[in-house]
Scaffold this active site. Structure first.
Site, PDB file in Angstrom:
ATOM      1  CG  ASP A 155      64.103  60.140  55.788  1.00  0.00           C
ATOM      2  OD1 ASP A 155      63.142  59.396  56.048  1.00  0.00           O
ATOM      3  OD2 ASP A 155      64.996  60.418  56.613  1.00  0.00           O
TER       4      ASP A 155
ATOM      5  CD  GLU B  33      59.266  60.379  56.432  1.00  0.00           C
ATOM      6  OE1 GLU B  33      58.848  59.354  56.996  1.00  0.00           O
ATOM      7  OE2 GLU B  33      60.470  60.688  56.403  1.00  0.00           O
TER       8      GLU B  33
END
Length: 705
Positions: free
Chosen positions: A342, A378
């Site tokens: 993330d 990401e």
């Protein structure tokens, strides 16, 4: 109680069959107490007197799995210097393998009195906070093996443990929402029937429900608020949180592996649940604030590139060690197959800017364990220069946000998208080829947990996040969505038909693009969140997947999606390991180019065709006889050839079948005729024939090799 010196490594609590070794790093604390917690609310304090390299440690004989514990760090509380030790706060072990309980929010869990952030708060947090748990590392893995599915054969399914399973009619109620539910045959049969090869789980590291959300009657449903990087989230365990969550998670991984499904974890190493300078003192802050976090020039405050209040200090060797130890633990002890990072750009921030050659990437590259599993970035964060799509090192794959945006733009009718769409469809060579990566570096997706579901993408122009309690201010406002003529629910049959066709367009485009496709849970049968594009705080039926009955409309999209996934699986021309050359390939005995682009009229595309603002339709020929990469044993790979026809315009168009690229074709996909697609029963056409594609639809023609 006997207390022996113990060892400084490994960090955390290590049970050896006779007792437990405890070790914790801190430079900030003057002394550290290990607190052994009892069920009557009392605790036994053991001072960790031994210290090696700022690691305090002790071995306590007779301490068994299930024992709850925490640390108290005695030392300076001087926020202006970045020091926040407070012995009144019971602290979680940063290396805890399991966590018990939940936070009871109040002033007790904060290091300062409310309203006076520079003063020390001496209220005891122990009755109000979570506790670490000693775990038994033994588990009978049997003959478990990591599937190690190659990227070109991978189909990823992003899911939330609770959201995927809470409303599944085939699951016993006591298992719904748990790790055990993931191992249930009803869930596994759905995934294998769909053709999924990897289950990407939204955060399962122990996380915290934010104080603000709890006060609002909400909670951190998504889980991007980690407090324990080694602990499976205890609320997803069906039968206890004194180490049972570890066993249950391992059992789920073993069952998924038996079905050939990899397990990828969405991990949040960019920040912790302790928030900004006004956040609670739960673990890292109280143990060694300035070694774990990026502090601002005024050390009372935090540098935040994540939008969550803090960022971990990626130039600290102790932070890097913790992250690498955590990654290795989940691979070696929990048998996971990869990670999706993330806000991964934050991990590359050694100082201020995003550094492609940062220490973190160096450590991953050389690690003999972590470097061998799937690593998905990401590739952005909210800091300056944080959008880094295409810029991660060669070992990494990336969530391709440009793929998502371009495919959405094409099907909603944006002008001047054809050229970029062609690049996204063929693996985004403009992003990945220059650093030696392949099409498989691109994780392609149209929807994910963050944003509209597939159904809502074609049903709403605007977000509808009122249930989040922020007056619809939260969430992305520019979604590249189109409601097909009516906002939200409607009975208009024309609008409903167009929406269904658009969902099939997106799913077919995704499955037939070069790269690695990712489906968001429930999109295969058109789940809705009623226009909410930021359901991070809604642990309710709005966010949980509603599984359709076979008679419901969702089954049509499910059948269509299955057919497309299996078409991709059966044909290597859709999952090439190398980029197209745009010319005939030597050694393939085929004079035709490996890829050719056509106008709807059947002529080869020239530059002015790409440049036309209104252009919204094209065909592409994929030559199955011109696949340049060899098979695993050096053999030549050949396949059927395909002609993909895209009509993203608002009117029906006639497409001419090119005359020089095959005599006879069969229509195998038609998004305007999903039943024929699912049955593989499309009509046959000849070179030079004209096919009418209705507005906003696509067709796929197949020519046998």
């Amino acid at each position: 109680m006997q207390v022996w010196p113990g060892e400084a490594y490994p960090l955390g609590a290590t049970y050896d069959g006779a007792g437990t070794n405890f070790a914790v790093f801190t430079e900030a604390a003057d002394r550290v107490e290990l607190c052994l917690l009892h069920d009557d609310g009392s605790e036994t304090a053991v001072e960790l007197r031994e210290s090696d390299g700022f690691v305090r440690h002790a071995y306590v004989p007779g301490i068994m799995p299930g024992q709850r514990y925490g640390f108290r760090a005695h030392g300076p509380y001087e926020p202006a210097r970045g020091l926040r030790c407070n012995s009144a706060k019971l602290l979680l072990d940063p290396y805890a393998k399991a966590v018990s309980g939940a936070i009871r929010w109040g002033e007790e869990v904060y290091g300062y009195p409310f309203g006076s952030p520079d003063k020390r708060n001496d209220l005891d947090s122990a009755p109000h906070t979570m506790t670490s748990v000693v775990v038994n590392p033994y588990f009978d893995w049997g003959d478990d093996r990591l599937p190690r599915t190659e990227y070109h054969r991978t189909v990823i399914y992003e899911a939330h443990v609770k959201g995927l399973t809470m409303r599944h009619p085939g699951l016993p109620e006591e298992l719904r929402g748990t790790y055990a539910a993931l191992a249930h045959p009803a869930v596994i049969e759905h995934l294998t029937g769909l053709g999924v090869t990897a289950l990407e789980l939204m955060p399962v590291h122990q996380f915290v429900n934010d104080h603000r959300l709890v006060d609002m009657g909400l909670n951190n449903y998504w889980g991007y608020n980690t407090i324990g990087f080694f602990s499976p989230h205890n609320a997803y365990a069906s039968w206890g949180d004194r180490g049972q969550q570890v066993l249950e998670f391992k059992s789920a991984v073993r069952a998924l592996h038996e079905a050939g499904i990899e397990v990828i974890l969405d991990v949040v190493y960019n920040h912790t649940a302790e928030g900004n300078h006004l956040g609670p003192t739960l673990s890292f802050r109280g143990i060694d604030n300035e070694k774990y976090y990026r502090l601002a020039e005024d050390a009372r405050y935090y540098t935040d590139t994540t939008g969550t209040g803090n960022s971990l200090l990626m130039r600290s060797p102790h932070v890097l060690q913790m992250i690498m130890d955590s990654l290795r633990y989940w691979v070696t002890e929990m048998h996971v197959d990869g990670f999706r990072f993330d806000l991964a750009a934050t991990l590359a921030r050694q100082f201020h800017e995003v550094d492609r050659l940062s220490s973190f990437f160096d450590l991953v590259q050389q690690d003999p364990v972590v470097s061998q599993v799937k690593l998905i970035a990401e590739p952005w964060d909210v800091g300056e220069g944080g959008y880094q799509v295409g810029n991660f090192p060669p070992l990494w794959t990336e969530w391709n946000g440009k793929y998502r945006d371009t495919v959405r733009d094409l099907w909603r009718g944006e002008q001047r998208t054809l050229a970029e769409f062609a690049s996204r469809l063929t693996g985004s060579s403009d992003l990945y080829q220059d650093d030696g990566r392949r099409p498989l570096a691109s994780i392609n997706f149209v929807t994910c947990h963050d944003g509209f579901t597939l159904h809502d993408l074609v049903s709403y122009n605007d977000k509808h996040n009122e249930a989040n309690g922020e007056d619809n201010r939260d969430g992305e406002s520019h979604n590249r969505s189109w409601n097909c003529g009516a906002e939200g629910d409607t009975d208009d049959p024309d609008v409903l038909a167009l929406r269904a066709r658009q969902m099939r367009n997106f799913m077919a485009t995704l499955m037939l693009s070069q790269g690695v496709p990712m489906i968001s849970h429930g999109d295969e049968f058109g789940r809705t969140q009623q226009g909410n594009n930021n359901a991070y705080c809604l642990d309710s039926e709005l966010a949980w997947v509603r599984w359709p009955d076979s008679e419901e409309a969702g089954s049509e999209l499910l059948d269509f999606t299955r057919a497309l996934v299996w078409l991709r699986k059966e044909h290597p021309v859709f999952r090439r390991r190398r980029f197209f050359h745009g010319r005939p390939v030597e050694g393939t005995h085929d004079e035709l180019s490996d890829i050719v682009w056509f106008t709807p009229e059947g002529g080869e595309m020239v530059q002015r065709d790409w440049d036309r603002a209104q252009a919204s339709a094209l065909s592409v020929f994929l030559n199955g006889n011109a696949i340049s990469e060899p098979g695993p044993r050096g053999e030549r790979i050949s396949d059927d050839s395909f002609l993909l026809m895209f009509n993203a315009s608002p009117r029906a168009l006639e497409f001419v079948v090119p005359v020089d690229h095959g005599r006879q074709w069969q229509v195998v996909v038609d998004t305007a005729d999903p039943a024929a697609t699912a049955q593989g029963a499309g009509r046959k056409v000849q070179a030079g024939d004209r096919l009418t594609l209705v507005d906003r639809s696509m067709a796929v023609l197949q020519r046998p090799a």
